[in-house]
Motif scaffolding. Structure first.
Motif, PDB file in Angstrom:
ATOM      1  N   ALA A 105      -6.873  11.047  -1.608  1.00  0.00           N
ATOM      2  CA  ALA A 105      -7.683  10.788  -2.308  1.00  0.00           C
ATOM      3  C   ALA A 105      -9.080  10.011  -1.880  1.00  0.00           C
ATOM      4  CB  ALA A 105      -6.690   8.877  -2.127  1.00  0.00           C
ATOM      5  N   ILE A 106      -9.456  10.253  -0.611  1.00  0.00           N
ATOM      6  CA  ILE A 106     -10.827   9.994   0.160  1.00  0.00           C
ATOM      7  C   ILE A 106     -11.664  11.763   0.316  1.00  0.00           C
ATOM      8  CG2 ILE A 106     -10.201   8.061   0.674  1.00  0.00           C
ATOM      9  CD1 ILE A 106     -10.097  10.673   3.637  1.00  0.00           C
ATOM     10  N   ASP A 128      -3.594   3.424  -0.743  1.00  0.00           N
ATOM     11  CA  ASP A 128      -2.604   4.527   0.071  1.00  0.00           C
ATOM     12  C   ASP A 128      -3.852   5.711  -1.027  1.00  0.00           C
ATOM     13  OD1 ASP A 128      -1.349   5.815   1.303  1.00  0.00           O
ATOM     14  OD2 ASP A 128       0.480   5.847   0.323  1.00  0.00           O
ATOM     15  N   ALA A 129      -4.208   6.282   0.452  1.00  0.00           N
ATOM     16  CA  ALA A 129      -5.006   7.303   0.906  1.00  0.00           C
ATOM     17  C   ALA A 129      -4.524   8.609   0.633  1.00  0.00           C
ATOM     18  CB  ALA A 129      -6.303   7.434   2.145  1.00  0.00           C
ATOM     19  N   ARG A 130      -3.353   8.451   0.863  1.00  0.00           N
ATOM     20  CA  ARG A 130      -2.572   9.672   0.655  1.00  0.00           C
ATOM     21  C   ARG A 130      -2.129   9.820  -0.598  1.00  0.00           C
ATOM     22  NH1 ARG A 130       2.534   7.642   4.104  1.00  0.00           N
ATOM     23  NH2 ARG A 130       2.619   6.198   2.246  1.00  0.00           N
ATOM     24  N   SER A 131      -2.144   9.466  -1.495  1.00  0.00           N
ATOM     25  CA  SER A 131      -1.139   9.328  -2.669  1.00  0.00           C
ATOM     26  C   SER A 131      -2.244  10.011  -3.334  1.00  0.00           C
ATOM     27  CB  SER A 131      -1.815   8.483  -3.208  1.00  0.00           C
ATOM     28  OG  SER A 131      -1.726   8.355  -4.838  1.00  0.00           O
ATOM     29  N   GLU A 132      -1.899  11.255  -4.149  1.00  0.00           N
ATOM     30  CA  GLU A 132      -2.482  12.158  -4.824  1.00  0.00           C
ATOM     31  C   GLU A 132      -3.415  11.842  -6.479  1.00  0.00           C
ATOM     32  OE1 GLU A 132      -1.413  16.967  -6.623  1.00  0.00           O
ATOM     33  OE2 GLU A 132       0.279  15.573  -5.438  1.00  0.00           O
ATOM     34  N   ILE A 173       0.890  -1.112   0.184  1.00  0.00           N
ATOM     35  CA  ILE A 173      -0.319  -0.330   0.172  1.00  0.00           C
ATOM     36  C   ILE A 173       0.704   1.247  -0.173  1.00  0.00           C
ATOM     37  CG2 ILE A 173      -1.589   1.601   1.041  1.00  0.00           C
ATOM     38  CD1 ILE A 173      -2.755  -1.293   2.929  1.00  0.00           C
ATOM     39  N   ASN A 174       2.142   1.304   0.934  1.00  0.00           N
ATOM     40  CA  ASN A 174       2.643   1.824   1.067  1.00  0.00           C
ATOM     41  C   ASN A 174       4.102   2.800  -0.273  1.00  0.00           C
ATOM     42  OD1 ASN A 174       4.633   4.365   2.169  1.00  0.00           O
ATOM     43  ND2 ASN A 174       6.036   3.050   2.937  1.00  0.00           N
ATOM     44  N   GLU A 175       4.106   1.440  -0.740  1.00  0.00           N
ATOM     45  CA  GLU A 175       4.699   1.702  -2.563  1.00  0.00           C
ATOM     46  C   GLU A 175       3.476   2.025  -3.149  1.00  0.00           C
ATOM     47  OE1 GLU A 175       5.934  -2.375  -3.622  1.00  0.00           O
ATOM     48  OE2 GLU A 175       7.254  -2.121  -1.218  1.00  0.00           O
ATOM     49  N   GLY A 176       2.247   2.533  -2.986  1.00  0.00           N
ATOM     50  CA  GLY A 176       0.799   2.873  -4.712  1.00  0.00           C
ATOM     51  C   GLY A 176       0.450   1.836  -5.011  1.00  0.00           C
TER      52      GLY A 176
END
Ligand SMILES: [Fe+2]
Length: 611
Positions: free
Chosen positions: A513-514, A430-434, A402-405
């Motif tokens: 992402a969310i 990953d919710a942090r991903s733009e 998940i951390n790797e996208g």
């Protein structure tokens, strides 16, 4: 004592098994037939429920159907007579199914149960079933009940009180006036599919402005203080035609309905925002009235309208109740469960105990598959997989991916009952991903770019990320709350200058992402009791990254029902750009699989009607 509940023939057929008051199993028929919202008799779901209960049809004590078909038939006849000779065509078109199946339900059910069941058939009322599904599994000893949907027999909404093992419904709103049908009419007008696209319209609303709010309030409905209303039926000819809206309606909103798949314009966004605002106003008024009439502290909700999680969130924050509980299968599927519980408590008078927890079992009431079963299937198709012997390895590996996208198909334990995937048949990322919102929409789910994604958040951290009270639960993804101010990011472009889908281009928070364009999020809180595996996975991810939030979307592509079996999951994995599939302790990497070719993907997509 074993009680089988059934709902069928409208939309979302389902079956549920209740044993001595405990919910043993419940599932929607669509998961087997792979036809979304399948409304045919739920033979597969019935078979599964019996299997899960380890019993044959002859051992059932009661079989209960979630509505009264004869009363519903009477409504059709009376509506027809009221509008005759208009509506003759619609009447004729509906008749064959009624004459063949709906009026002969005992015969149909006998057939489905292999003529083994010798007990009696019980028919509850549609809104009784919804009300029972809301109150009996709830954590409350007593609560006010509010149900709202399209239509059952005559009722389109009801309210009442649940106390111990009894529910009592006081007042109902009647067909043709209906919040569910009003919302569906706008769903149709904005170019989405009725009884399926309502969720999309709710997701579209934050892109628009409620410019048509006053028009709807003034022309279309006459709304009372208690939340009940009458509709001006000259705008809604559904009583005598096969259509939801009239040309008069189209004129009022500046032209014909958006055709399916046509580009979305500001008009649709504004209309979605307007009907959403009207719906929230109706829900809030109804909640206030019910509170005033019942003087209860708690509220339970069911019926399709209770899937409007934006409205639910507002009732919780602004309404007069201390707590609310919403049946996760709030639509007609949940009627099967409500009907079975109704027989156990209301008809048979059995005692109901409460201990502060709900009895829905995290809504994980569907089938589950062992490592061995999954292996057998994967071997049979020569899929390449790895076995992670220790469970901890699963969490470490997946958290790192998940951390790797990477986008991961997450298939664990029992399948969810109700329309939301809650971490058993989910796609996570990953919710942090733009980029993740766009990747998930375009490359994984093949769906419209505007659609938002929901977060899973560790319950203990929910109040740090979202406007929620410490310890507040939303385990069924039925409440919307805003991302907290301190998690939002400064926006460099003036927000007012952004119109429509351009609003998507802005990174709004640390979990973009969310975060929807109005900073709202449809939240699922994850706790160790309901979702031990997901909770551990998210715990490892948080240790690694500091972030207690991930994306969770249902395991399916656009128009496809959520996957049920390892076979469905593998096929969906191979037909999309998902990177990894994790089924129990088995892990599959896309690059190791025999390559899916483009034409297979198209073929796969073509199986499902666009929703
Ligand atoms: Fe319903």
């Amino acid at each position: 004592m074993n009680i089988l509940g059934i709902s069928a023939f409208y939309h979302d057929s389902a079956a549920a098994l209740v044993r001595d008051g405990e919910i043993i199993a419940a599932a929607q028929e669509e998961r087997w037939t792979r036809i979304k919202h399948d409304n045919r008799f739920p033979s597969n779901a019935v078979e599964y429920c019996l299997e899960a209960g380890g019993l044959g049809a002859e051992e059932l004590d009661y079989v209960v159907f979630y509505e009264k078909p004869l009363v519903k038939f009477e409504r059709l006849l009376e509506s027809y007579i009221a509008y005759a000779p208009r509506g003759f065509r619609q009447f004729l078109m509906g008749m064959p199914l009624w004459l063949r199946q709906k009026l002969h339900l005992p015969r149909e059910m006998d057939k489905a149960l292999g003529h083994k069941y010798k007990g009696r058939y019980v028919f509850t009322e549609h809104h009784e079933s919804h009300a029972a599904s809301a109150f009996f599994p709830s954590p409350f000893e007593e609560a006010a009940i509010l149900t709202m949907d399209g239509v059952g027999e005559w009722a389109t909404g009801s309210f009442g009180v649940g106390r111990d093992n009894k529910i009592e419904l006081h007042k109902v709103m009647h067909f043709p006036h209906s919040l569910g049908l009003l919302y569906s009419a706008f769903t149709y007008f904005t170019g989405f599919r009725v009884n399926s696209g309502e969720y999309k319209m709710m997701g579209l609303a934050p892109y628009g402005e409620p410019r048509y709010y006053d028009v709807i309030m003034e022309k279309l409905i006459d709304l009372k203080e208690d939340g009940s209303f009458r509709m001006d039926m000259s705008y809604f000819p559904y009583c005598h035609k096969m259509v939801m809206i009239s040309t008069k309606f189209e004129k009022l909103f500046g032209g014909p309905a958006r055709s399916v798949e046509a580009p979305l314009t500001e008009r649709e966004m504004d209309i979605a925002a307007s009907i959403q605002a009207v719906t929230e106003e109706i829900m809030l008024r109804a909640a206030r009235y019910v509170h005033q009439q019942t003087e209860m502290k708690n509220l339970v909700l069911a019926g399709g309208v209770a899937l409007n999680c934006v409205g639910n969130g507002r009732i919780l924050r602004e309404g007069p109740f201390d707590s609310i509980w919403i049946q996760p299968a709030a639509g007609d599927a949940g009627g099967a469960l409500g009907a079975a519980l109704f027989v156990w408590y209301q008809l048979l008078g059995n005692e109901r105990k409460t201990d502060g927890n709900d009895k829905q079992k995290a809504s994980l009431l569907g089938p589950q598959y062992s490592n061995e079963q999954i292996r057998q299937y994967l071997d049979s198709i020569n899929a390449k997989y790895h076995v992670l012997a220790r469970e901890q390895e699963v969490f470490d590996t997946v958290a790192e991916m998940i951390n790797e996208g990477k986008v991961i198909g997450w298939f664990q334990g029992r399948m969810e009952f109700g329309p939301r995937a809650l971490g058993s048949r989910s796609i996570i990322g990953d919710a942090r991903s733009e980029k993740m919102q766009s990747i998930m929409n375009r490359k994984i789910k093949f769906r419209e770019s505007f659609r938002p994604f929901a977060p899973c958040v560790l319950r203990e951290d929910a109040h740090n990320y979202f406007e929620m009270k410490d310890g507040q639960d939303s385990p069924y993804m039925l409440l919307v709350a805003s991302v907290k101010e301190n998690k939002r990011l400064p926006v460099s472009i003036p927000v007012e200058s952004l119109k429509g889908l351009d609003k998507l281009k802005v990174k709004r928070s640390v979990v973009p992402a969310i975060t929807h364009v109005d900073y709202s999020a449809r939240i699922q809180t994850v706790d160790a009791e309901r979702h031990p595996k997901l909770h551990r996975l998210m715990g490892v991810f948080k240790e690694k990254t500091g972030c207690p939030v991930i994306i969770n979307t249902s395991f399916n592509i656009r128009g496809e029902p959520i996957v049920c079996s390892p076979e469905h999951a593998y096929r969906c994995f191979m037909a999309t750009n998902m990177d990894v599939l994790v089924m129990e302790n088995l892990i599959l990497y896309k690059e190791e699989q025999p390559q899916a070719k483009q034409y297979q993907i198209d073929e796969y997509k073509a199986q499902f009607e666009l929703d």
